[in-house]
Design an enzyme around this catalytic site. Sequence first.
Site: not given
Length: 154
Positions: A28-29
């Site tokens: 995830g960013y």
Amino acid sequence: MPMEIERKFTVRDDAPFKGQPAVPVRQGYLARGEREEVRVRRVGDEYSLTVKKGSGLERQEFETSIDAAQFDALWPATEGCRVSKSRRLVPLPAGRTAHVDVFEGRLAGLVTVEVEFEDREEALAFVPPAWFGTEVTDDGRYANKELSSSGIPS
């Protein structure tokens, strides 16, 4: 300065990775810019925090291990910017390894392959096997940070 040098391709339907064991990958960013990204990633039971700067063939990469509690604390901040896939490692000639990513969820149907290199000359001299499809190294639509929110490129 740590560098990541890799080429990325789509994968043809006749790719020989189907029998290889798969490892689940969740990433995830936390931050995404035009030429930088910050992500958290779980590969099997290993966790990391990574900062990448640049785009295309050569990028700066700074990665550090984190523990499960740190990953779990940061994961909610990645809502809406996540990628789920399974990764298979396929041996290639000259001691190289193809990292084949079979995407899941809303990215189901997308399969990409990345090969890492020691230097730019090695990367440019690489001749991809016949089961590699179109090269997408310089196509930002295929960057995981973009796929995490935009979906499969059309």
